[in-house]
Scaffold this motif. Structure first.
Motif, mmCIF file in Angstrom:
data_model
loop_
_atom_site.group_PDB
_atom_site.id
_atom_site.type_symbol
_atom_site.label_atom_id
_atom_site.label_comp_id
_atom_site.label_asym_id
_atom_site.label_seq_id
_atom_site.Cartn_x
_atom_site.Cartn_y
_atom_site.Cartn_z
ATOM 1 N N ARG A 19 19.210 19.339 -5.168
ATOM 2 C CA ARG A 19 18.907 18.687 -3.886
ATOM 3 C C ARG A 19 20.033 18.860 -2.877
ATOM 4 N NH1 ARG A 19 16.452 13.287 -4.609
ATOM 5 N NH2 ARG A 19 15.711 14.027 -2.585
ATOM 6 N N VAL A 20 21.220 19.232 -3.335
ATOM 7 C CA VAL A 20 22.363 19.454 -2.419
ATOM 8 C C VAL A 20 23.065 20.765 -2.825
ATOM 9 C CG1 VAL A 20 22.740 17.032 -1.796
ATOM 10 C CG2 VAL A 20 23.762 17.884 -3.871
ATOM 11 N N SER A 47 29.694 15.289 -13.506
ATOM 12 C CA SER A 47 30.178 14.180 -14.313
ATOM 13 C C SER A 47 30.980 14.742 -15.475
ATOM 14 C CB SER A 47 28.963 13.395 -14.822
ATOM 15 O OG SER A 47 29.391 12.476 -15.785
ATOM 16 N N ARG A 48 32.238 14.358 -15.585
ATOM 17 C CA ARG A 48 33.093 14.780 -16.708
ATOM 18 C C ARG A 48 33.060 16.284 -16.947
ATOM 19 N NH1 ARG A 48 31.199 9.783 -20.573
ATOM 20 N NH2 ARG A 48 32.378 8.249 -19.449
ATOM 21 N N GLY A 49 33.125 17.037 -15.856
ATOM 22 C CA GLY A 49 33.167 18.489 -16.011
ATOM 23 C C GLY A 49 31.809 19.142 -16.212
ATOM 24 N N ASN A 50 30.727 18.353 -16.079
ATOM 25 C CA ASN A 50 29.386 18.941 -16.205
ATOM 26 C C ASN A 50 28.614 18.795 -14.908
ATOM 27 O OD1 ASN A 50 29.524 19.533 -19.068
ATOM 28 N ND2 ASN A 50 29.458 17.303 -19.349
ATOM 29 N N LYS A 51 27.963 19.887 -14.529
ATOM 30 C CA LYS A 51 27.112 19.848 -13.350
ATOM 31 C C LYS A 51 25.830 19.096 -13.703
ATOM 32 C CE LYS A 51 26.455 23.673 -10.751
ATOM 33 N NZ LYS A 51 25.854 24.940 -10.307
ATOM 34 N N ILE A 52 25.364 18.231 -12.799
ATOM 35 C CA ILE A 52 24.078 17.550 -13.030
ATOM 36 C C ILE A 52 23.030 18.339 -12.255
ATOM 37 C CG2 ILE A 52 22.827 15.361 -12.808
ATOM 38 C CD1 ILE A 52 25.575 13.962 -12.829
ATOM 39 N N ILE A 92 27.476 19.619 4.288
ATOM 40 C CA ILE A 92 27.521 18.619 3.208
ATOM 41 C C ILE A 92 26.838 17.331 3.664
ATOM 42 C CG2 ILE A 92 29.085 17.233 1.774
ATOM 43 C CD1 ILE A 92 31.107 19.596 1.965
ATOM 44 N N LYS A 93 27.145 16.930 4.878
ATOM 45 C CA LYS A 93 26.539 15.704 5.414
ATOM 46 C C LYS A 93 25.014 15.846 5.511
ATOM 47 C CE LYS A 93 26.141 14.528 9.876
ATOM 48 N NZ LYS A 93 26.476 14.096 11.241
ATOM 49 N N GLU A 94 24.545 16.970 6.058
ATOM 50 C CA GLU A 94 23.097 17.160 6.194
ATOM 51 C C GLU A 94 22.415 17.096 4.831
ATOM 52 O OE1 GLU A 94 21.543 16.914 8.950
ATOM 53 O OE2 GLU A 94 23.486 16.896 9.970
ATOM 54 N N GLU A 95 23.000 17.778 3.864
ATOM 55 C CA GLU A 95 22.390 17.773 2.531
ATOM 56 C C GLU A 95 22.325 16.357 1.980
ATOM 57 O OE1 GLU A 95 22.934 22.112 0.443
ATOM 58 O OE2 GLU A 95 24.432 20.615 -0.053
ATOM 59 N N ALA A 96 23.412 15.610 2.158
ATOM 60 C CA ALA A 96 23.459 14.248 1.596
ATOM 61 C C ALA A 96 22.473 13.334 2.314
ATOM 62 C CB ALA A 96 24.871 13.698 1.693
ATOM 63 N N LEU A 97 22.419 13.423 3.646
ATOM 64 C CA LEU A 97 21.503 12.544 4.385
ATOM 65 C C LEU A 97 20.057 12.860 4.017
ATOM 66 C CD1 LEU A 97 23.185 12.277 7.917
ATOM 67 C CD2 LEU A 97 23.082 10.538 6.125
ATOM 68 N N ASN A 98 19.759 14.151 3.848
ATOM 69 C CA ASN A 98 18.415 14.543 3.421
ATOM 70 C C ASN A 98 18.069 13.948 2.071
ATOM 71 O OD1 ASN A 98 16.894 16.053 5.150
ATOM 72 N ND2 ASN A 98 18.186 17.852 4.865
ATOM 73 N N ALA A 99 19.005 14.085 1.140
ATOM 74 C CA ALA A 99 18.759 13.551 -0.211
ATOM 75 C C ALA A 99 18.579 12.036 -0.132
ATOM 76 C CB ALA A 99 19.919 13.893 -1.137
#
Ligand code: OGA
Ligand code: MN
Length: 384
Positions: A270-271, A259-264, A224-231
């Protein structure tokens, strides 16, 4: 007689719920209002009331303005019609018109409680004039007039006082709001709440019954961290400034994936592994009252004390990067993040964040239904 005709149409709307007939009824009632002094006072009031009811049914708030204006014209000495016009403007986000109407009202009725609180509310939210907002909100609440004991006015008065660093006065307002039943407690100031839900600031994984999910977040924290840092580092513009006006100083950005039950989807792309993990956990992926987002803040950042909007969700933070020197207070207890560990709290309780460290602080924020929100409520509660 005109009124009888209009009333017949109104009754027809009641029984058929027909939009077409409602439109006709509105026209008929407006005709009556246009007759002005030819109509007796009780009939005029009744016609206005029924006209407004039908306009609400059709969702035509804009048209309602004309009815309120007709009432003001006919009853110039009653401030309630001016206040109703103000509220109609506010519902439509017509801040300037609301403000102007209130200024005129307050010239004639400087002590009208509803006009005072609404004017303070606009000064706080729209004009960001905290000092005057406090004056008006306080004066309005003090009148005790009907409609002034509303959680939103107490909420914004308390918030303005906090930001003016008048914290003991803020505390008094929060206590008074709780005593009047406008808040769940002086620390828990959600505006949308279900009162039967257990309220506690900090939760353990066991208390939530969602232990397996938290464990899966903790087991996978490095990915999770790698994906976030990459993004974050590949394209910093993917992170956006926080938009709720909670930042006191520093820089605070977020990258939202649910967001509010919807995937963006474009952000999930990207993650992807983080999103897969979340997608597999329905209390989060189907939480219409929550979000999932990465949150990053620079050293020196301070987030004002604030409360989330609803007690129907719990919020968890997975610590990822740059955590030294960063603190979060929820109600009266302050904690720190740890790498790969989850903190769980109810964000409808007052919370506040400082980052006094030296690296950008990164966490994953994951909301989920409060475990006591029932299955049918999860499907039917309006989203927030
Ligand atoms: C929150 C919040 C600040 C942060 O999660 O509700 O205010 O640390 N978080 O990102
Ligand atoms: Mn918050």
């Amino acid at each position: 007689m005109k009124y009888e005709l209009a009333n017949k149409l109104d009754e027809e709307v009641e029984s058929t719920r027909s939009l077409k007939v409602a439109r006709k009824a509105i026209r008929a009632f407006l005709d009556i209002l246009e007759m002005g002094d030819e109509v007796t006072t009780p009939l005029f009031k009744l016609a206005a009331e029924k006209c407004l009811k039908n306009l609400r049914f059709l969702g035509e708030i804009h048209e309602a303005e004309n009815v309120h204006k007709a009432l003001i014209k006919r009853f110039p000495h009653d401030p309630q019609h001016r206040n109703q016009l103000t509220v109609a403007y506010l519902i439509q986000n017509k801040w300037n018109q609301a403000k102007r109407t209130l200024e005129e009202t307050l010239i004639q009725w400087p002590n009208d409680g509803l006009a005072l609180v609404h004017y303070g509310f606009i000064l706080k939210i729209e004009s960001k004039d905290l000092i005057n907002a406090v004056e008006y909100l306080q004066a309005g609440i003090q009148t005790g007039d009907e409609g002034t004991a509303d959680g939103r006015f107490y909420f914004h008065l308390g918030d303005a006082l906090v930001r003016l660093e008048r914290s003991s006065e803020a505390e008094e307002v929060h206590k008074a709001g709780a005593r009047k039943g406008l808040f769940l407690s002086s620390y828990q100031r959600a505006v949308h709440y279900i009162s039967r839900l257990t309220g506690r600031p900090w939760w353990t994984a066991e208390q939530t019954t969602y232990e397996d999910f938290y464990r899966s977040l903790e087991v996978n924290w490095r990915v999770i961290k790698e994906e976030a840092l990459n993004a974050l580092f590949k394209s910093e513009q993917s992170f956006q400034n926080e938009r709720e006006n909670l930042l006191h100083k520093g820089e605070w950005k977020e990258f939202e994936i649910f967001s509010r039950g919807n995937k963006i989807q474009r952000n999930c792309d990207r993650v992807p592994r983080t999103c897969d993990l979340i997608s597999s956990f329905a209390p989060t992926s189907e939480c219409q009252r929550g979000q999932v987002k990465f949150s990053v803040m620079t050293p020196g950042t301070h987030i004002w004390p604030h409360c989330g909007p609803s007690n129907c969700r719990l919020r968890s933070h997975l610590g990822l990067y740059g955590l030294d020197g960063a603190y979060i207070r929820v109600a009266n207890e302050t904690r720190q993040w740890q790498e790969g560990k989850v903190l769980i709290f109810d964000d409808s309780f007052e919370h506040e964040v400082w980052h006094n460290g030296s690296l950008p602080r990164l966490v994953l924020i994951v909301d989920m239904w409060h475990p006591e929100v029932r299955a049918h409520e999860r499907k039917t509660l309006p989203e927030i």
